[in-house]
Design an enzyme around this catalytic site. Structure first.
Site, short mmCIF file in Angstrom:
data_model
loop_
_atom_site.label_atom_id
_atom_site.label_comp_id
_atom_site.label_asym_id
_atom_site.label_seq_id
_atom_site.Cartn_x
_atom_site.Cartn_y
_atom_site.Cartn_z
N GLU A 1 -3.46 0.23 -9.14
CA GLU A 1 -2.34 1.15 -9.37
C GLU A 1 -1.13 0.35 -9.79
O GLU A 1 -0.80 -0.66 -9.15
CB GLU A 1 -1.97 1.89 -8.07
CG GLU A 1 -2.80 3.11 -7.77
CD GLU A 1 -2.33 3.83 -6.50
OE1 GLU A 1 -2.10 5.04 -6.58
OE2 GLU A 1 -2.22 3.19 -5.44
N ASN B 1 -3.51 6.06 -1.61
CA ASN B 1 -3.29 6.13 -0.16
C ASN B 1 -2.63 7.43 0.31
O ASN B 1 -2.77 7.81 1.46
CB ASN B 1 -2.49 4.92 0.32
CG ASN B 1 -3.34 3.66 0.25
OD1 ASN B 1 -4.55 3.72 0.40
ND2 ASN B 1 -2.71 2.52 -0.01
N SER C 1 0.82 -1.22 0.00
CA SER C 1 0.00 0.00 0.00
C SER C 1 0.85 1.26 0.00
O SER C 1 0.32 2.35 -0.22
CB SER C 1 -0.84 0.06 1.28
OG SER C 1 -1.74 -1.00 1.34
N HIS D 1 -0.97 -2.77 -7.32
CA HIS D 1 -1.69 -2.42 -6.09
C HIS D 1 -3.21 -2.46 -6.30
O HIS D 1 -3.78 -1.55 -6.91
CB HIS D 1 -1.24 -1.02 -5.62
CG HIS D 1 -1.88 -0.57 -4.36
ND1 HIS D 1 -2.16 0.75 -4.10
CD2 HIS D 1 -2.32 -1.25 -3.27
CE1 HIS D 1 -2.74 0.86 -2.92
NE2 HIS D 1 -2.85 -0.35 -2.40
#
Ligand SMILES: CC(=O)CC(=O)SCCNC(=O)CCNC(=O)[C@H](O)C(C)(C)COP(=O)(O)OP(=O)(O)OC[C@H]1O[C@@H](n2cnc3c(N)ncnc32)[C@H](O)[C@@H]1OP(=O)(O)O
Ligand SMILES: NC(=O)C1=CN([C@@H]2O[C@H](COP(=O)(O)OP(=O)(O)OC[C@H]3O[C@@H](n4cnc5c(N)ncnc54)[C@H](OP(=O)(O)O)[C@@H]3O)[C@@H](O)[C@H]2O)C=CC1
Length: 290
Positions: free
Chosen positions: A151, A189, A118, A139
């Site tokens: 991602e 994130n 993450s 991701h």
């Protein structure tokens, strides 16, 4: 050409990735240290596929086909056939580096190794492998069977052929990619976790209760989940690790993890996965813990 996919970590993300990869026709092998974890993970995949059948999203035949493609074991050697391994173990750099040592020793030389991290630096993680040019971030978002985005993140040494193979793989899962540079916590994130951390500060400072904060953001900003509910869903240990990576990596006090988040993780209150976080999930309905 990717045919066999290995997954490291039978947690919520590893199992979600196994679910969508098997539905797309890949042979999937999940590796974890714990046989109980694998059993619980396979049971979750069974349940989620069954739900998709009952809601008319897929046929029972497709469910059976997908299930037949997924195996799991606690033997790392079972990853030796994999063309692509996606590591989805705990968000802890030491844990991930150790895994790469073990996994690389059994992988085919041409296999691609990817991480679902993450937040951690892809370039730094790549340096713990024997194949930085065939290593990158893929991701996925939680819950994987539902969320459309993936991602993709290159490390400094990632070869273009690795990136193209990852892009093609994700396209076969019917997901949309976005490309992020290798900065702490990438795009989603970098934006989402400071919002969640701020919600925890809002609780810590007594601006509102758990219920007030979640209701405010659900009804006042149209978020599908309140930020505290979402933190519990992601896992408070993962939320804290991401905030620590942002704080250390960007050296800005605005990313300081809220002390209340630290306290919950120290208590082992990790959210849904441990039965208690900002809500207590052990009864019939979730009850706020503050
Ligand atoms: C931390 C990171 O590195 C990155 C991240 O992933 S950050 C987290 C990103 N994710 C989010 O922000 C999720 C926010 N929440 C949501 O979008 C929604 O609340 C939700 C999609 C999870 C649930 O939606 P909902 O409308 O409240 O619930 P519900 O109607 O029960 O579920 C919708 C569908 O999702 C499925 N679903 C819900 N939770 C699921 C889960 N944990 N696993 C698999 N499928 C799930 C349901 O089965 C349902 O599918 P069907 O239509 O086929 O029945
Ligand atoms: N939760 C989320 O919303 C998202 C998480 N991610 C990332 O995905 C990764 C996994 O997260 P998530 O699935 O939520 O975490 P979980 O805690 O649900 O699962 C992690 C799994 O990895 C296992 N594990 C730990 N160490 C090892 C090891 N040495 N070898 C094999 N397996 C190991 C854990 O076992 P045990 O519990 O026994 O230690 C556990 O089964 C993390 O990098 C996270 O940041 C990415 C997107 C979204």
């Amino acid at each position: 050409m990717i045919k066999n996919v290995g997954i490291v970590g039978a947690g919520q993300m590893g199992c979600g990735i196994a679910h969508v990869a098997a539905l797309a026709g890949y042979k999937v092998h999940i590796y974890d240290l714990s046989a109980e974890r694998i059993e619980a993970g396979l049971a979750t995949i069974h349940g989620n596929l069954a739900r998709q059948v009952s809601s008319g999203k897929m046929s029972d035949e497709d469910r059976k086909k997908a299930l037949a493609l997924i195996k799991g074991s606690t033997d790392v050697n079972d990853l030796s056939d994999a063309d692509l391994v996606i590591e989805a173990a705990t968000e802890d750099e030491t844990v991930k580096r150790k895994i790469y040592g073990q996994v690389c020793s059994v992988l085919k030389p041409e296999a691609i190794l990817a991480t679902n991290t993450s937040s951690l630096s892809i370039t730094r993680l790549a340096s713990a492998t024997d194949r930085p040019e065939r290593f990158m971030g893929i991701h996925f978002m939680n819950p994987v069977p539902v969320m459309k985005l993936v991602e993709l993140v290159r490390g400094i040494a990632t070869e273009e052929s690795t990136f193209s193979a990852a892009k093609e793989f994700v396209a076969t899962l019917d997901k949309t990619i976005t490309v992020a540079e290798d900065f702490p916590a990438f795009i989603v994130n970098r934006i989402l976790l400071p919002m969640i951390n701020e919600a925890i500060y809002t609780l810590y400072e007594g601006v509102g209760s758990v219920e007030a904060i979640d209701t405010a953001m659900k009804l006042g900003a149209n978020h599908p989940m309140g930020p505290l509910q979402l933190a519990d869903f992601i896992g408070l240990d993962t939320c804290l690790s991401i905030m620590q990576v942002l704080h250390d990596g960007l050296a800005d006090s605005k990313y300081r993890p809220c002390p209340l988040l630290v306290k919950y993780v120290e208590a082992g209150w990790l959210g849904r996965k441990s039965g208690r976080g900002f809500y207590d999930y052990r009864g019939e309905v979730p009850v706020p813990t503050r």
